[in-house]
Design a protein around this motif. Structure first.
Motif, PDB file in Angstrom:
ATOM      1  N   GLN A 204      58.248 -84.596 -43.282  1.00  0.00           N
ATOM      2  CA  GLN A 204      57.508 -84.508 -44.601  1.00  0.00           C
ATOM      3  C   GLN A 204      58.463 -84.195 -45.755  1.00  0.00           C
ATOM      4  O   GLN A 204      58.270 -84.563 -46.873  1.00  0.00           O
TER       5      GLN A 204
ATOM      6  N   ARG B 270      59.090 -89.947 -46.681  1.00  0.00           N
ATOM      7  CA  ARG B 270      58.117 -90.163 -47.764  1.00  0.00           C
ATOM      8  C   ARG B 270      57.901 -91.673 -47.727  1.00  0.00           C
ATOM      9  O   ARG B 270      58.756 -92.524 -47.905  1.00  0.00           O
TER      10      ARG B 270
ATOM     11  N   GLU C 145      54.060 -90.039 -38.492  1.00  0.00           N
ATOM     12  CA  GLU C 145      53.272 -89.048 -38.870  1.00  0.00           C
ATOM     13  C   GLU C 145      51.916 -89.046 -38.309  1.00  0.00           C
ATOM     14  O   GLU C 145      51.506 -87.598 -37.716  1.00  0.00           O
TER      15      GLU C 145
END
Length: 483
Positions: free
Chosen positions: A153, A157, A165
């Motif tokens: 996280q 990105r 994720e």
């Protein structure tokens, strides 16, 4: 002679073997600040072998242990690079999926279709998922994977990391299902290491000292947390509760260490005043709603006299929402003259409100009924009418409404800390958990986004609409709907 003082030789040898095994399995790997090329070659070999999952459990443990040691010993740049490798090198075989889809659609019999369906499901499991599941083989593997997702996280990105994720979130929703969680009460007699974690993880109202923490764990206070068997020393999420005689409307009073302690058997109301997610890596794994309901059940068992269950909740997005609204000149023009003069008294409307509230808190200004009525009405509108799609815009409201709570009341100057004044202009709200209404409220929210509120809050909403209509209505003109 007590022969048990010295273990037999074969027992000592067996213990050494086990100790040496785990020491070798969990030994850290020395890694430079930037891992050399040969280290990445070794990582590629480990990932390929782990994805194949062709060896026994012992070899799988050794591989995952080596991968984990490399990761934990790396700097952020190498951590990010390894996360990228998880995303690029361990994807689903698209050609295999295509073949399985054709087999499924072309299946001639129910038996063939069932077999093809199973093969299709298996082909959709990515090699990455197989590697991640093997972390469960290590004593610290689940905790390490939770920390890895927290790093993801922070470092990963962008769309390139979405597959990793999603795989982690899918895995955690199974591993951390509420059926695998244990509810524990944390008291002042808990280990110091656990108490230190409460101080560190508290996310709503900062714990300022050990005496502050002790006050929150006193006989008229409760703290409950969910724990997982593979992370026994780590609270996953915890809630702080005050046992009182009436619904609390000010958090400073509630947390005041000088207030007298109430005998728990005299309490009629339980106030949930802080809920903190302790593990960033478990964001998106639903536990809070189950925590509140389990705690309510436990409190009813321990304290049958309790009749009211409510929160004293922050409104974290209110001030920012108001800033955006007041940036529109038309919005300010719709306000009564008294409020327009106030908003023009500082560089920005938000600063003007903050300064006026600060002066009222410090006693430099008397109570300001016009400001109070306006802000409470705007807050009712924010909580009940402002949405993102079908969901309430305010994240705390979204959580409690989805749990079946009812918006009970909006409290003026309920958090007079500088943070509270900046974040929500000092307002806090009580969400009511009325046991007979929770399920119906939850169903209405899930069905069409309906939000339950008391008549008091609905009246605030209507008063705000009336004020805006009057401010925008030219003299002598009949009333018209304002929106």
């Amino acid at each position: 002679m007590n022969l048990e003082l010295t273990p037999p030789v074969h027992k000592r040898a067996g213990a050494r073997v086990v100790a040496d095994f785990w020491k070798r399995l969990l030994r850290p790997v020395a890694v430079n600040n930037d891992a050399p090329a040969r280290a990445w070659e070794r990582i590629a070999v480990l990932l390929t072998a782990a994805a194949a999952a062709a060896d026994g459990e012992t070899r799988a443990r050794e591989r995952i242990s080596e991968l984990l040691a490399f990761y934990t010993g790396s700097n952020d740049a190498d951590k990010q690079r390894l996360l990228e490798r998880f995303c690029t090198d361990l994807n689903v075989d698209e050609q295999a999926v295509g073949r399985r889809i054709r087999q499924y659609t072309e299946a001639a019999t129910p038996a063939a279709r069932t077999a093809a369906e199973g093969q299709l499901v298996a082909s959709l499991e990515s090699p990455r998922q197989r590697v991640l599941q093997q972390f469960n083989l290590l004593p610290n593997g689940v905790h390490a994977l939770v920390d890895l997702r927290a790093d993801l996280q922070r470092l990963g990105r962008g769309d390139a990391f979405l597959a990793l994720e999603q795989d982690l979130l899918r895995l955690f929703r199974g591993w951390f299902d509420v059926g695998f969680l244990e509810l524990k009460r944390i008291g002042w007699s808990a280990p110091a290491s656990l108490l230190e974690k409460l101080i560190r993880y508290e996310a709503v109202h900062e714990i300022k000292s050990w005496s502050d923490l002790r006050n929150r764990l006193d006989s008229d206070r409760r703290c409950y947390a969910f724990f997982h068997g593979r992370m026994p020393d780590e609270p996953l999420i915890f809630v702080e509760v005050a046992l009182v005689r009436e619904v609390a409307t000010n958090v400073q009073t509630l947390l005041d260490e000088t207030q007298p302690t109430l005998a728990p058997e005299q309490a009629t109301t339980a106030i949930f005043y802080s809920i903190s997610n302790a593990q960033p890596g478990l964001r998106g794994v639903s536990m809070g709603e189950f925590l509140i309901k389990r705690v309510v059940q436990q409190l009813l068992v321990d304290h049958p006299r309790l009749k009211t269950f409510a929160t004293l909740s922050p409104i974290p997005g209110f001030a920012k929402w108001m800033e955006k609204r007041l940036a529109d000149p038309a919005c300010r023009a719709a306000l009564p003259a008294e409020l327009r003069r106030l908003l023009d008294s500082a560089p920005t409307p938000a600063d003007a409100i903050y300064r006026a509230l600060l002066q009222e808190v410090d006693g430099d200004l008397p109570r300001q009924p016009a400001l109070q009525a306006w802000l409470k009405a705007e807050c009712a509108r924010y909580l009940l009418r402002e949405k993102s799609g079908r969901l309430p815009l305010d994240p705390v409201g979204r959580f409690h409404f989805s749990n079946g709570a009812c918006l009970g009341q909006i409290n003026w100057l309920a958090d007079t800390s500088r943070r509270g004044l900046r974040q929500s202009f000092g307002l806090m709200v009580n969400y009511l958990y009325r046991l007979k209404e929770i399920e119906a409220n939850h169903q209405a929210y899930a069905r069409d986004g309906s939000l339950a509120a008391t008549s008091e809050v609905e009246r605030l909403l209507e008063e705000g609409s009336t004020t805006r209509r009057r401010a925008t209505q030219p003299a002598g003109e009949s009333k018209r709907k304002y929106e």
